[in-house]
Motif scaffolding. Structure first.
Motif, PDB file in Angstrom:
ATOM      1  N   ARG A 124      35.743  51.083  29.379  1.00 58.99           N
ATOM      2  CA  ARG A 124      37.041  50.428  29.435  1.00 58.99           C
ATOM      3  C   ARG A 124      38.173  51.457  29.502  1.00 58.99           C
ATOM      4  NH1 ARG A 124      38.054  45.457  27.732  1.00 58.99           N
ATOM      5  NH2 ARG A 124      39.647  46.095  26.214  1.00 58.99           N
ATOM      6  N   ALA A 125      38.028  52.542  28.734  1.00 55.72           N
ATOM      7  CA  ALA A 125      39.052  53.587  28.731  1.00 55.72           C
ATOM      8  C   ALA A 125      39.150  54.256  30.095  1.00 55.72           C
ATOM      9  CB  ALA A 125      38.744  54.614  27.649  1.00 55.72           C
ATOM     10  N   LEU A 126      37.999  54.514  30.725  1.00 56.26           N
ATOM     11  CA  LEU A 126      38.009  55.136  32.050  1.00 56.26           C
ATOM     12  C   LEU A 126      38.605  54.207  33.100  1.00 56.26           C
ATOM     13  CD1 LEU A 126      34.532  56.935  32.019  1.00 56.26           C
ATOM     14  CD2 LEU A 126      36.790  57.990  31.863  1.00 56.26           C
ATOM     15  N   LEU A 127      38.297  52.920  32.999  1.00 59.93           N
ATOM     16  CA  LEU A 127      38.886  51.951  33.921  1.00 59.93           C
ATOM     17  C   LEU A 127      40.396  51.898  33.755  1.00 59.93           C
ATOM     18  CD1 LEU A 127      36.302  49.026  33.686  1.00 59.93           C
ATOM     19  CD2 LEU A 127      36.982  50.180  35.795  1.00 59.93           C
ATOM     20  N   PHE A 128      40.850  51.905  32.521  1.00 61.99           N
ATOM     21  CA  PHE A 128      42.284  51.829  32.248  1.00 61.99           C
ATOM     22  C   PHE A 128      43.010  53.040  32.836  1.00 61.99           C
ATOM     23  CE2 PHE A 128      46.090  52.452  29.640  1.00 61.99           C
ATOM     24  CZ  PHE A 128      46.636  51.177  29.659  1.00 61.99           C
ATOM     25  N   CYS A 129      42.366  54.205  32.787  1.00 61.83           N
ATOM     26  CA  CYS A 129      42.982  55.451  33.275  1.00 61.83           C
ATOM     27  C   CYS A 129      42.673  55.722  34.744  1.00 61.83           C
ATOM     28  CB  CYS A 129      42.506  56.632  32.424  1.00 61.83           C
ATOM     29  SG  CYS A 129      42.934  56.514  30.681  1.00 61.83           S
ATOM     30  N   HIS A 130      41.952  54.808  35.413  1.00 65.29           N
ATOM     31  CA  HIS A 130      41.549  54.999  36.814  1.00 65.29           C
ATOM     32  C   HIS A 130      40.721  56.270  36.977  1.00 65.29           C
ATOM     33  CE1 HIS A 130      44.640  52.135  38.845  1.00 65.29           C
ATOM     34  NE2 HIS A 130      44.245  51.678  37.682  1.00 65.29           N
ATOM     35  N   ALA A 131      39.897  56.569  35.967  1.00 66.17           N
ATOM     36  CA  ALA A 131      39.021  57.749  36.030  1.00 66.17           C
ATOM     37  C   ALA A 131      37.569  57.306  36.144  1.00 66.17           C
ATOM     38  CB  ALA A 131      39.223  58.613  34.781  1.00 66.17           C
ATOM     39  N   ASP A 132      37.331  56.253  36.936  1.00 60.28           N
ATOM     40  CA  ASP A 132      36.028  55.587  36.958  1.00 60.28           C
ATOM     41  C   ASP A 132      35.295  55.723  38.285  1.00 60.28           C
ATOM     42  OD1 ASP A 132      36.942  53.138  38.718  1.00 60.28           O
ATOM     43  OD2 ASP A 132      38.456  53.410  37.174  1.00 60.28           O
ATOM     44  N   SER A 133      35.710  56.673  39.129  1.00 58.60           N
ATOM     45  CA  SER A 133      35.166  56.751  40.487  1.00 58.60           C
ATOM     46  C   SER A 133      33.657  56.982  40.502  1.00 58.60           C
ATOM     47  CB  SER A 133      35.874  57.854  41.271  1.00 58.60           C
ATOM     48  OG  SER A 133      35.738  59.100  40.603  1.00 58.60           O
ATOM     49  N   PHE A 134      33.105  57.600  39.460  1.00 56.32           N
ATOM     50  CA  PHE A 134      31.677  57.899  39.421  1.00 56.32           C
ATOM     51  C   PHE A 134      30.854  56.753  38.821  1.00 56.32           C
ATOM     52  CE2 PHE A 134      33.382  59.003  35.333  1.00 56.32           C
ATOM     53  CZ  PHE A 134      32.395  58.643  34.431  1.00 56.32           C
ATOM     54  N   MET A 135      31.523  55.706  38.355  1.00 51.10           N
ATOM     55  CA  MET A 135      30.843  54.632  37.640  1.00 51.10           C
ATOM     56  C   MET A 135      30.379  53.538  38.590  1.00 51.10           C
ATOM     57  SD  MET A 135      33.537  54.381  34.459  1.00 51.10           S
ATOM     58  CE  MET A 135      32.780  52.919  33.762  1.00 51.10           C
ATOM     59  N   ASP A 136      29.311  52.843  38.178  1.00 47.59           N
ATOM     60  CA  ASP A 136      28.789  51.718  38.922  1.00 47.59           C
ATOM     61  C   ASP A 136      28.796  50.505  37.998  1.00 47.59           C
ATOM     62  OD1 ASP A 136      27.726  50.228  40.951  1.00 47.59           O
ATOM     63  OD2 ASP A 136      25.655  50.786  40.511  1.00 47.59           O
ATOM     64  N   PHE A 137      29.019  49.318  38.560  1.00 48.77           N
ATOM     65  CA  PHE A 137      29.077  48.108  37.735  1.00 48.77           C
ATOM     66  C   PHE A 137      28.136  47.041  38.300  1.00 48.77           C
ATOM     67  CE2 PHE A 137      33.154  50.253  37.420  1.00 48.77           C
ATOM     68  CZ  PHE A 137      33.304  50.371  36.056  1.00 48.77           C
ATOM     69  N   PRO A 138      26.831  47.223  38.124  1.00 49.96           N
ATOM     70  CA  PRO A 138      25.877  46.238  38.658  1.00 49.96           C
ATOM     71  C   PRO A 138      25.801  44.996  37.773  1.00 49.96           C
ATOM     72  CG  PRO A 138      24.699  47.937  37.464  1.00 49.96           C
ATOM     73  CD  PRO A 138      26.162  48.326  37.437  1.00 49.96           C
ATOM     74  N   ASN A 139      25.294  43.925  38.369  1.00 52.99           N
ATOM     75  CA  ASN A 139      24.988  42.696  37.637  1.00 52.99           C
ATOM     76  C   ASN A 139      26.193  42.108  36.903  1.00 52.99           C
ATOM     77  OD1 ASN A 139      22.257  42.963  38.395  1.00 52.99           O
ATOM     78  ND2 ASN A 139      21.953  44.425  36.726  1.00 52.99           N
ATOM     79  N   VAL A 140      27.343  42.121  37.557  1.00 49.05           N
ATOM     80  CA  VAL A 140      28.522  41.481  36.974  1.00 49.05           C
ATOM     81  C   VAL A 140      28.485  39.998  37.337  1.00 49.05           C
ATOM     82  CG1 VAL A 140      31.033  41.414  36.926  1.00 49.05           C
ATOM     83  CG2 VAL A 140      29.847  43.595  37.204  1.00 49.05           C
ATOM     84  N   PRO A 141      28.479  39.093  36.366  1.00 47.27           N
ATOM     85  CA  PRO A 141      28.440  37.661  36.692  1.00 47.27           C
ATOM     86  C   PRO A 141      29.729  37.223  37.371  1.00 47.27           C
ATOM     87  CG  PRO A 141      28.851  37.989  34.354  1.00 47.27           C
ATOM     88  CD  PRO A 141      28.535  39.348  34.922  1.00 47.27           C
ATOM     89  N   LEU A 142      29.604  36.351  38.360  1.00 45.54           N
ATOM     90  CA  LEU A 142      30.769  35.891  39.114  1.00 45.54           C
ATOM     91  C   LEU A 142      30.876  34.373  39.053  1.00 45.54           C
ATOM     92  CD1 LEU A 142      30.988  37.927  42.423  1.00 45.54           C
ATOM     93  CD2 LEU A 142      32.655  37.779  40.601  1.00 45.54           C
ATOM     94  N   PRO A 143      31.405  33.813  37.975  1.00 48.34           N
ATOM     95  CA  PRO A 143      31.627  32.366  37.948  1.00 48.34           C
ATOM     96  C   PRO A 143      32.842  32.013  38.779  1.00 48.34           C
ATOM     97  CG  PRO A 143      32.398  33.349  35.905  1.00 48.34           C
ATOM     98  CD  PRO A 143      31.834  34.463  36.735  1.00 48.34           C
ATOM     99  N   GLY A 144      32.636  31.786  40.063  1.00 49.13           N
ATOM    100  CA  GLY A 144      33.751  31.606  40.990  1.00 49.13           C
ATOM    101  C   GLY A 144      34.454  30.282  40.843  1.00 49.13           C
ATOM    102  N   PRO A 145      35.475  30.040  41.669  1.00 51.25           N
ATOM    103  CA  PRO A 145      36.278  28.827  41.559  1.00 51.25           C
ATOM    104  C   PRO A 145      35.469  27.575  41.857  1.00 51.25           C
ATOM    105  CG  PRO A 145      36.833  30.055  43.549  1.00 51.25           C
ATOM    106  CD  PRO A 145      35.935  30.926  42.749  1.00 51.25           C
ATOM    107  N   SER A 146      35.617  26.564  41.026  1.00 55.13           N
ATOM    108  CA  SER A 146      34.950  25.282  41.226  1.00 55.13           C
ATOM    109  C   SER A 146      35.804  24.416  42.150  1.00 55.13           C
ATOM    110  CB  SER A 146      34.766  24.582  39.885  1.00 55.13           C
ATOM    111  OG  SER A 146      36.028  24.242  39.336  1.00 55.13           O
ATOM    112  N   LYS A 147      35.265  23.248  42.510  1.00 56.54           N
ATOM    113  CA  LYS A 147      36.040  22.324  43.339  1.00 56.54           C
ATOM    114  C   LYS A 147      37.289  21.874  42.606  1.00 56.54           C
ATOM    115  CE  LYS A 147      32.242  20.540  46.154  1.00 56.54           C
ATOM    116  NZ  LYS A 147      31.475  19.328  46.556  1.00 56.54           N
ATOM    117  N   GLN A 148      37.187  21.740  41.294  1.00 54.65           N
ATOM    118  CA  GLN A 148      38.364  21.360  40.516  1.00 54.65           C
ATOM    119  C   GLN A 148      39.423  22.451  40.567  1.00 54.65           C
ATOM    120  OE1 GLN A 148      37.578  20.410  36.423  1.00 54.65           O
ATOM    121  NE2 GLN A 148      39.714  19.951  35.953  1.00 54.65           N
ATOM    122  N   ASP A 149      38.977  23.709  40.475  1.00 46.27           N
ATOM    123  CA  ASP A 149      39.923  24.820  40.598  1.00 46.27           C
ATOM    124  C   ASP A 149      40.593  24.809  41.967  1.00 46.27           C
ATOM    125  OD1 ASP A 149      39.150  25.645  38.075  1.00 46.27           O
ATOM    126  OD2 ASP A 149      37.691  27.105  38.829  1.00 46.27           O
TER     127      ASP A 149
END
Length: 440
Positions: free
Chosen positions: A340-365
């Protein structure tokens, strides 16, 4: 579906999506028997969070204090925003900043970037846009008349009236007479304090009242609709008196961000109000949030011009896009502290973020989606790297494009900088009427 899978298979899973045809990425939310219970808890958490914010000004220039709590419409603003965010865990500013950064790293909606751009618009259009941008900038300094005059390049005596209540649903504005150009300029301020922020977020679509006498039906952003009603109540008489003094002057409404959305809807109301001198009202705005839906959109191209700078996130921040961003921010809350600290400082270029859940917009949204009205121009670099103005379809604003500059692109200073790049050959102050011709 995960972010990793969606990014890897993006060409397959999104190839059928054409931004010019209002289609959406459909990622169903998981069924949960305790959903309503969790939503109630979330609603109360966000109400508490927003109540705490009410006494904290965004810019150090205004404080809502106890007055905010005393009025029912202000409590309604908190309830409306809390209802929209009820499914999202309570989070602070730090969490949202991290969420923005993670969203930009995901680059899921890159397909929504305009491609095969049409021929750039004439550079002179940027020169004239600068004039209205100066007014949109100047109103941020209300009630400092000297500074408003300096930035708008209009003498102090040309300002007829102004108001700056700094309350939800009551945006600041001024009315100015420009005798050189023979126009009456109404400039409406964008988001300046917490009250304006709540107005922007209170974005549930509401039917436009039938007494507006519009040629077609439509739905409007709730916060913007209330702001238009309150602004018109204060502006009506001074404007009518000024029109009587200068009957041959045209009325142009302008504004940036929230002010742009209010300016657009106010223009629609005035144009069809039947009031003498207002039937030819025009509107030129910068980076407004989505505010309209329905058949009335088809009429707005005739009198409304919108400029979007690069990948400015605000014109793309419909309710589905907002919820999607907040869900990414909620996921980021569970990351290890060091990530989180690296993301906040934009020092995350070497990081990978696999398997992030994506509960996208529903029809109601999606039923809550609003669009940006008017002819839309976008400031973009062409293939040679030159900043140019291009006309785009409003459907390209359906999705929040994950660019690192999406927040910075919304600032007035960035709009001014990029317009100056286009307008480098037109330094003289000359109003050629091109925007008027362009709208026709």
């Amino acid at each position: 579906m995960t972010v990793d899978n969606l990014i890897r298979n993006r060409s397959r899973s999104t190839s059928h999506i054409d931004p010019t045809r209002h289609e959406t990425v459909s990622i169903p939310k998981p069924n949960d028997d305790t959903h309503e219970e969790k939503r109630t808890v979330g609603l109360k958490a966000w109400q508490r969070r927003l109540h705490e914010l009410q006494s904290k000004p965004l810019t150090g220039c205004a404080c809502l204090g106890d007055e905010f709590e005393e009025k029912p419409e202000h409590r309604q603003a908190i309830l409306t925003v809390s209802t929209i965010l009820a499914d999202i865990p309570d989070m602070g500013f730090y969490d949202i900043v991290i969420g923005f950064r993670l969203y930009s790293r995901m680059q899921v909606f890159d397909f929504a970037k305009p491609n095969n751009l049409s021929k750039p618009e004439p550079n002179l259009i940027a020169h004239e846009l600068r004039y209205f941008m100066a007014h949109s900038w100047a109103v941020y300094y209300a009630p400092n008349l000297e500074r408003m005059s300096l930035d708008s390049q209009c003498p102090e005596e040309s300002f007829v009236t102004s108001d700056y209540p700094s309350l939800p649903f009551h945006p600041a504005y001024y009315l100015c007479v420009d005798h050189d150009r023979k126009i009456l300029v109404i400039s409406i301020r964008g988001t300046w304090d917490v009250g304006d922020m709540l107005t922007t977020l209170a974005s549930i679509p509401k039917p436009i009242p039938s007494d507006w006498k519009l040629p077609a039906n439509g739905y409007a952003h709730e916060g913007v609709l209330k702001s238009v009603n309150n602004t018109w109540e204060r502006l009506r008489e001074p404007l009518k008196e000024t029109i009587k003094l200068y009957p041959n002057y045209k009325v142009v409404v302008t504004g940036h961000s929230l002010g742009g959305a209010v300016a657009g809807l106010l223009t629609i109301y005035m144009k069809y109000s039947g009031i003498s001198g207002l039937d030819d009202t025009r509107c030129v705005v910068f980076g407004p949030p989505p505010s309209l839906r329905g058949e009335i959109l088809e009429y707005c191209d005739e009198f409304m011009l919108v400029l979007v700078n690069g990948y400015d996130f605000v014109p793309r921040m419909s309710v589905p896009a907002l919820l999607y961003l907040m869900q990414v921010s909620a996921y980021a809350m569970d990351l290890p502290c060091w990530e989180r600290a690296l993301l906040f400082c934009h020092a995350d270029s070497f990081m990978d973020f696999p398997n992030v859940p994506l509960p996208g917009p529903s029809k109601q949204d999606e039923s809550l989606r609003l669009l940006v009205p008017g002819k839309i121009l976008q400031l973009l670099n062409d293939k040679e790297g030159h900043m140019r103005v291009h006309k785009i379809s409003r459907q390209y604003l359906h999705y929040l494009v994950g660019e690192e500059t999406m927040v910075k692109d919304h600032t007035m200073s960035k709009y001014k900088e990029n317009l100056n790049k286009v307008d480098s050959y037109f330094e003289e102050t000359k109003f050629c009427g091109m925007i008027e011709d362009y709208l026709y």
